[in-house]
Design an enzyme around this catalytic site. Structure first.
Site, mmCIF file in Angstrom:
data_model
loop_
_atom_site.group_PDB
_atom_site.id
_atom_site.type_symbol
_atom_site.label_atom_id
_atom_site.label_comp_id
_atom_site.label_asym_id
_atom_site.label_seq_id
_atom_site.Cartn_x
_atom_site.Cartn_y
_atom_site.Cartn_z
ATOM 1 N N GLY A 46 0.862 -1.186 0.000
ATOM 2 C CA GLY A 46 0.000 0.000 0.000
ATOM 3 C C GLY A 46 0.892 1.227 0.000
ATOM 4 O O GLY A 46 1.846 1.318 0.793
ATOM 5 N N ALA A 47 0.581 2.175 -0.896
ATOM 6 C CA ALA A 47 1.501 3.287 -1.156
ATOM 7 C C ALA A 47 1.935 4.060 0.096
ATOM 8 O O ALA A 47 3.143 4.203 0.351
ATOM 9 C CB ALA A 47 0.882 4.204 -2.202
ATOM 10 N N GLN A 197 -5.733 -8.832 -2.342
ATOM 11 C CA GLN A 197 -5.770 -7.819 -1.269
ATOM 12 C C GLN A 197 -7.209 -7.528 -0.835
ATOM 13 O O GLN A 197 -7.454 -7.206 0.324
ATOM 14 C CB GLN A 197 -5.119 -6.505 -1.748
ATOM 15 C CG GLN A 197 -3.615 -6.554 -1.903
ATOM 16 C CD GLN A 197 -3.209 -6.885 -3.320
ATOM 17 O OE1 GLN A 197 -3.920 -7.571 -4.053
ATOM 18 N NE2 GLN A 197 -2.045 -6.411 -3.726
ATOM 19 N N ASP A 238 -1.658 4.779 -6.303
ATOM 20 C CA ASP A 238 -0.220 4.676 -6.034
ATOM 21 C C ASP A 238 0.549 5.866 -6.573
ATOM 22 O O ASP A 238 1.644 6.175 -6.115
ATOM 23 C CB ASP A 238 0.332 3.386 -6.628
ATOM 24 C CG ASP A 238 -0.092 2.207 -5.778
ATOM 25 O OD1 ASP A 238 -1.238 1.748 -5.937
ATOM 26 O OD2 ASP A 238 0.706 1.788 -4.915
ATOM 27 N N LYS A 249 -3.989 -0.432 -8.262
ATOM 28 C CA LYS A 249 -3.919 -1.882 -8.435
ATOM 29 C C LYS A 249 -4.527 -2.343 -9.760
ATOM 30 O O LYS A 249 -5.582 -1.841 -10.162
ATOM 31 C CB LYS A 249 -4.634 -2.536 -7.249
ATOM 32 C CG LYS A 249 -4.698 -4.035 -7.249
ATOM 33 C CD LYS A 249 -3.355 -4.693 -7.404
ATOM 34 C CE LYS A 249 -2.298 -4.208 -6.438
ATOM 35 N NZ LYS A 249 -0.917 -4.595 -6.820
HETATM 36 O O1 MRU Z 1 0.531 -3.946 -4.609
HETATM 37 P P1 MRU Z 1 -0.076 -3.223 -3.447
HETATM 38 O O2 MRU Z 1 -0.898 -4.096 -2.561
HETATM 39 O O3 MRU Z 1 0.946 -2.410 -2.692
HETATM 40 O O4 MRU Z 1 -1.084 -2.192 -4.130
HETATM 41 C C1 MRU Z 1 -1.808 -1.331 -3.315
HETATM 42 C C2 MRU Z 1 -2.772 -0.496 -4.052
HETATM 43 O O5 MRU Z 1 -2.887 -0.553 -5.253
HETATM 44 C C3 MRU Z 1 -3.539 0.502 -3.238
HETATM 45 O O6 MRU Z 1 -4.816 0.705 -3.768
HETATM 46 C C4 MRU Z 1 -2.779 1.832 -3.233
HETATM 47 O O7 MRU Z 1 -1.453 1.640 -2.829
HETATM 48 C C5 MRU Z 1 -3.411 2.827 -2.359
HETATM 49 S S1 MRU Z 1 -3.222 2.407 -0.673
HETATM 50 C C6 MRU Z 1 -3.872 3.598 0.307
#
Ligand code: MRU
Length: 349
Positions: A46-47, A197, A238, A249
């Site tokens: 998650g970013a 996720q 992200d 995602k």
């Molecule tokens: O690959 P991940 O699980 O790190 O991807 C996360 C996402 O795509 C989330 O939607 C994004 O980071 C926003 S988190 C607040």
């Protein structure tokens, strides 16, 4: 709620997101190298959570150095930054956090700070980022919660919740805030192939809060929209380019197209640290390609024939034209995003 990540005297402690929801276990990263590994393997993901984890990784690297002076530590600090920056390419929050820590270090170095002072200040900065992230989630939650209907189904993709941040969440923060205000929201969580996720993490954390949640397979969204079960979509991001194109995602783009077709508002909720005004459009956002095993296997079980071709981009880019509004802690932005993003940046000074 169990914290996603926390600083301890021994290192950075993460809830292991690869094991949720069946196992609530923890990983203690006792070196910056182990923090980097936790990001790569998605123990933490998650970013915003990735960004703050990297900041703590840098503070940990500084704490453990054998260097005697700030000058002696400087080349090692560069190495730590490079290692953490090399973990995942898409979430700009990672580079935002590293740049912020680098800027602080450069100031301390030029002002003649002792190594002891540097260690303290880097840790304090990581703590500040942690607290700011929770505050940003709460503020954007309040802005975004007001946009959701009094009652109805809200679809989300991936996990943009407490687990993807230092707490409360971005997209899930919007939903939490709406529920706290008494809105009767039912969440539909896309399972989010291949890493699941949505099925594993979003479902786990919303259930812990008692928010009604139904997990659907990714290919069910269109049918539910057609049946009138979804009144809004809220997702995280992200990286958001200067024109409003938003990387999130893989699969988010198709949800956005479906929402447009069905006349359903599609909201992106993200802190300002996700906005990348230096990247003009979504075409320039680097998209991470993840290992093939995430697609070929699940739970240690092989799903596909040996040797078949596999494609595993972790993110896609939703063009700005599909986004009804971008919800940030600074306020809600509407199209044309090139203008509204620029104006909000100028207003913040
Ligand atoms: O690959 P991940 O699980 O790190 O991807 C996360 C996402 O795509 C989330 O939607 C994004 O980071 C926003 S988190 C607040």
């Amino acid at each position: 709620m169990i914290p996603t990540l926390s600083w301890t005297p021994e290192g950075v402690r993460f809830i292991d997101q690869t094991r949720l929801p069946l196992e609530e276990s923890f990983v203690l990263a006792t070196s910056y190298e182990q923090v980097a590994e936790a990001i790569v393997t998605m123990v933490v993901r998650g970013a915003p959570a990735i960004g703050v984890s990297a900041a703590y990784g840098m503070a940990l690297g500084a704490k453990q150095t054998k260097a005697k002076t700030t000058e002696e530590f400087a080349p090692e600090f560069d190495k730590i930054c490079a290692r953490l920056a090399g973990t995942r390419p898409t979430a700009v929050n990672l580079f935002w956090a590293i740049d912020r820590m680098k800027g602080l270090f450069a100031n301390l170095l030029s002002s003649g700070a002792t190594l002891n002072q540097v260690q303290g200040r880097l840790l304090a900065e990581a703590h500040a980022m942690y607290e700011e992230d929770i505050a940003a989630c709460k503020t954007m939650g309040a802005f975004g919660g007001a946009l959701l209907p009094e009652e109805g189904g809200v679809l989300t993709h991936c996990n943009a919740g407490a687990l993807a941040t230092c707490g409360y969440g971005t997209a899930l923060g919007v939903i939490r805030s709406a529920v706290e205000k008494g809105k009767r929201i039912h969440v539909f969580a896309d399972e989010t192939r291949p890493f699941l996720q949505g099925a594993r993490l979003t479902a786990w954390e919303l259930m812990a809060d008692g928010i009604p949640t139904t997990v659907i397979c990714d290919n069910m969204a269109a049918s539910l929209m057609k049946a009138g079960k979804i009144q809004a979509v809220v997702v995280g991001a992200d990286r958001i380019a200067a024109n409003g194109d938003a990387a999130n995602k893989i699969g988010t783009y198709s949800v956005a197209i479906l929402a447009k077709e069905h006349g359903i508002p599609f909201y992106v909720a993200a802190p300002w640290s996700t906005i990348d005004l230096a990247t003009k459009t979504g075409d320039a956002i680097p998209i991470e390609e993840r290992p093939r095993i995430e697609v070929t296997h699940h739970g240690g079980k092989q799903l596909t024939p040996n040797g078949v071709g596999i494609c595993n981009p972790a993110f896609d880019v939703t063009p700005a034209k599909y986004i009804t509004a971008i919800i940030t802690e600074r306020g809600v932005l509407r199209a044309p995003y090139t203008e509204s993003l620029k104006q909000m940046e100028l207003a913040a000074g």
